[in-house]
Design a protein around this motif. Structure first.
Motif, PDB file in Angstrom:
ATOM      1  N   LEU A 152       0.835  -1.206   0.000  1.00  0.00           N
ATOM      2  CA  LEU A 152       0.000   0.000   0.000  1.00  0.00           C
ATOM      3  C   LEU A 152       0.870   1.256   0.000  1.00  0.00           C
ATOM      4  CD1 LEU A 152      -2.767  -1.074   2.564  1.00  0.00           C
ATOM      5  CD2 LEU A 152      -3.007  -0.859   0.083  1.00  0.00           C
ATOM      6  N   GLY A 153       1.989   1.214   0.726  1.00  0.00           N
ATOM      7  CA  GLY A 153       2.915   2.343   0.696  1.00  0.00           C
ATOM      8  C   GLY A 153       3.545   2.508  -0.673  1.00  0.00           C
ATOM      9  N   ARG A 154       3.869   1.409  -1.324  1.00  0.00           N
ATOM     10  CA  ARG A 154       4.435   1.442  -2.671  1.00  0.00           C
ATOM     11  C   ARG A 154       3.454   2.044  -3.672  1.00  0.00           C
ATOM     12  NH1 ARG A 154       4.016  -4.189  -5.071  1.00  0.00           N
ATOM     13  NH2 ARG A 154       1.879  -3.390  -5.151  1.00  0.00           N
ATOM     14  N   ASP A 155       2.174   1.682  -3.521  1.00  0.00           N
ATOM     15  CA  ASP A 155       1.155   2.116  -4.475  1.00  0.00           C
ATOM     16  C   ASP A 155       0.573   3.484  -4.156  1.00  0.00           C
ATOM     17  OD1 ASP A 155       1.527  -0.313  -5.709  1.00  0.00           O
ATOM     18  OD2 ASP A 155      -0.205  -1.265  -4.770  1.00  0.00           O
ATOM     19  N   GLY A 156       0.999   4.092  -3.037  1.00  0.00           N
ATOM     20  CA  GLY A 156       0.494   5.408  -2.675  1.00  0.00           C
ATOM     21  C   GLY A 156      -0.774   5.383  -1.854  1.00  0.00           C
ATOM     22  N   SER A 157      -1.246   4.187  -1.469  1.00  0.00           N
ATOM     23  CA  SER A 157      -2.458   4.087  -0.657  1.00  0.00           C
ATOM     24  C   SER A 157      -2.163   4.289   0.827  1.00  0.00           C
ATOM     25  CB  SER A 157      -3.118   2.717  -0.866  1.00  0.00           C
ATOM     26  OG  SER A 157      -3.531   2.579  -2.209  1.00  0.00           O
ATOM     27  N   LEU A 158      -0.907   4.257   1.195  1.00  0.00           N
ATOM     28  CA  LEU A 158      -0.408   4.651   2.507  1.00  0.00           C
ATOM     29  C   LEU A 158       0.841   5.501   2.270  1.00  0.00           C
ATOM     30  CD1 LEU A 158      -0.683   1.443   4.772  1.00  0.00           C
ATOM     31  CD2 LEU A 158      -1.950   3.583   5.041  1.00  0.00           C
ATOM     32  N   PRO A 159       1.302   6.241   3.272  1.00  0.00           N
ATOM     33  CA  PRO A 159       2.526   7.022   3.079  1.00  0.00           C
ATOM     34  C   PRO A 159       3.679   6.147   2.592  1.00  0.00           C
ATOM     35  CG  PRO A 159       1.440   7.689   5.103  1.00  0.00           C
ATOM     36  CD  PRO A 159       0.679   6.507   4.580  1.00  0.00           C
ATOM     37  N   VAL A 160       4.547   6.707   1.777  1.00  0.00           N
ATOM     38  CA  VAL A 160       5.639   5.951   1.164  1.00  0.00           C
ATOM     39  C   VAL A 160       6.585   5.367   2.210  1.00  0.00           C
ATOM     40  CG1 VAL A 160       7.206   7.918   0.932  1.00  0.00           C
ATOM     41  CG2 VAL A 160       7.311   6.035  -0.739  1.00  0.00           C
TER      42      VAL A 160
END
Length: 451
Positions: free
Chosen positions: A297-305
């Motif tokens: 999710l962080g990779r995809d931008g759905s969570l902070p990087v």
């Protein structure tokens, strides 16, 4: 032909993780909870969920084989319905793991306290040790936890078979009468509780990229898990009802009673070991899947990087794991004084919503008319029915979905503003959603990257 990792998880390790995720703590607690609702007729609820596991496992295995990615159900939602749906389901799964982990740990902690004559404090400390131990296990990566899980699954299956066989001489068919003391309608709410014991097929989808050859090994591991889980669940539940009779519905530890009838005090020790192994096995798989999902999710931008480190196959997503562990500790502290059955229903409500989204995505992504597509249709209809049965316990998932969509909207606007400032040559690579390849190419590309 798709390339694959030579050092990834084997079919046995993957099946063990799946068995640990799905079998979980249900076998030590749910037979009593379901029997309290529907009596001997609760066996029908268990049988229905075992049968549902076949198309459900087939559906998620087909998705995992075609799209092996740490995002799991979130990736399938992204491909089928877009970034906002992916963010919503990703957040929901990431949040529900620390919600479900504390009551799961408390089930085993209660067995430990019962064995040593401890109080609620003993239960709390035992639960904390289990959560910490699972976190440490996953700190070293999914391959290490997969090897440990393989041994735990073997020991666990052996102990449960011993419990079933040892209890059979005490079985009494008279305990099946009356079969439905609360009416046939009680089977439905019993099934809503039993869903807890079958949540887990979606958890291991975040680990599909870790297999040596996802296209070949994911379906094999899923089928092995279905057979083992079905036999063990139905065996333990049937033995509990046939041996304990009406006591099943009021027993806090039906499995302990089964073993205690034959082995006495050593049986209680054996039961505690089973309870701890079940809990560690389930939480190990869920923590591994949630940590990988958080990184994706962080990779995809759905969570902070910040979460993204460790999203690649073979890497340990330690930042995401730390967040999952901390949230589990916080929720454990808050939930110690709540009714366990209500917490279970809250968690199963979230898992059912995830199943609805995952199976709906499968209907759009899998080849229309194929056997995998047909099982996805059957699974979708079944989990929608379960969602209706769960009722208001699923309502809280709407708040998570709204928060996720709001986050995705803000981030998307920032991406749009940033892309407008960048040269056109770099814009497409910066804004393209992941993954963008066709199913076959996605498998090749992800496996190549893992190598």
């Amino acid at each position: 032909m798709a390339q694959h990792q030579t050092s990834g998880m084997s079919v046995g390790q993957g099946a063990a993780l799946t068995i640990g995720a799905v079998l979980g703590t249900g076998v030590i607690s749910l037979p009593a909870m379901a029997a309290a609702i529907a009596g001997p007729a609760s066996i029908l609820a268990w049988l229905a969920l075992v049968l549902l596991s076949v198309p459900l496992a087939t559906t998620f295995a087909a998705l995992g084989a075609r799209f092996p990615d740490a995002g799991g159900v979130s990736t399938y939602a992204r491909l089928a319905f877009g970034n906002r749906a992916a963010t919503a389901v990703g957040w929901l799964f990431y949040v529900v793991v620390p919600v479900g982990a504390p009551p799961a740990a408390a089930f085993a902690g209660g067995y430990v306290a019962d064995l040593f004559g401890g109080s609620r404090t003993t239960t709390v400390w035992a639960s904390a040790v289990i959560i910490a131990g699972v976190a440490v296990l996953n700190w070293f990566g999914v391959r290490i936890s997969g090897r440990v899980q393989l041994w735990m699954a073997a020991v666990l299956a052996t102990l449960l078979v011993v419990a079933i066989v040892a209890a059979l001489p005490h079985a009494d068919l008279g305990h099946l009468t009356p079969f439905a003391p609360s009416g046939w309608a009680a089977v439905a709410p019993a099934a809503a509780v039993v869903v807890w014991g079958f949540a887990g097929w979606e958890a291991v989808t975040s680990l599909t990229a870790e297999y040596r050859n996802p296209a070949r090994d994911v379906p094999r591991a899923a089928m092995v898990a279905v057979v083992v889980i079905g036999v063990l669940y139905l065996g333990v539940v049937s033995a509990s009802i046939l041996v304990l009779g009406p006591r099943t519905g009021i027993s806090q530890a039906p499995l302990a009673e089964l073993l205690g009838m034959t082995f006495g005090t050593p049986g209680r020790v054996m039961t505690t070991l089973v309870a701890v192994l079940l809990t560690v096995g389930a939480m190990n798989a869920y923590f591994a899947g949630a940590a990988k999902l958080g990184a994706a999710l962080g990779r995809d931008g759905s969570l902070p990087v910040w979460f993204a480190r460790g999203d690649q196959a073979g890497q340990a997503p330690r930042r995401s794991l730390v967040v999952t562990t901390v949230l589990s500790v916080i929720v454990a502290t808050a939930m110690l004084h709540l009714d366990v059955a209500s917490v279970v229903l809250v968690a199963t409500g979230a898992f059912t919503v995830i199943y609805v989204v995952g199976t709906a995505a499968a209907i759009r992504l899998l080849p229309r008319g194929s056997w995998a597509w047909r099982t996805a249709v059957v699974s979708f209809v079944s989990v929608v029915a379960l969602l209706v049965v769960n009722g208001t316990h699923s309502a809280w998932t709407l708040a998570v979905a709204v928060a996720a969509v709001a986050y995705e909207t803000v981030v998307s606007r920032r991406r749009t503003r940033t892309s407008r400032r960048r040269p056109s040559s770099t814009r497409s690579s910066a804004t393209a959603p992941y993954p963008t390849a066709s199913p076959a190419t996605a498998v090749d590309a992800d496996s190549s990257a893992a190598r």
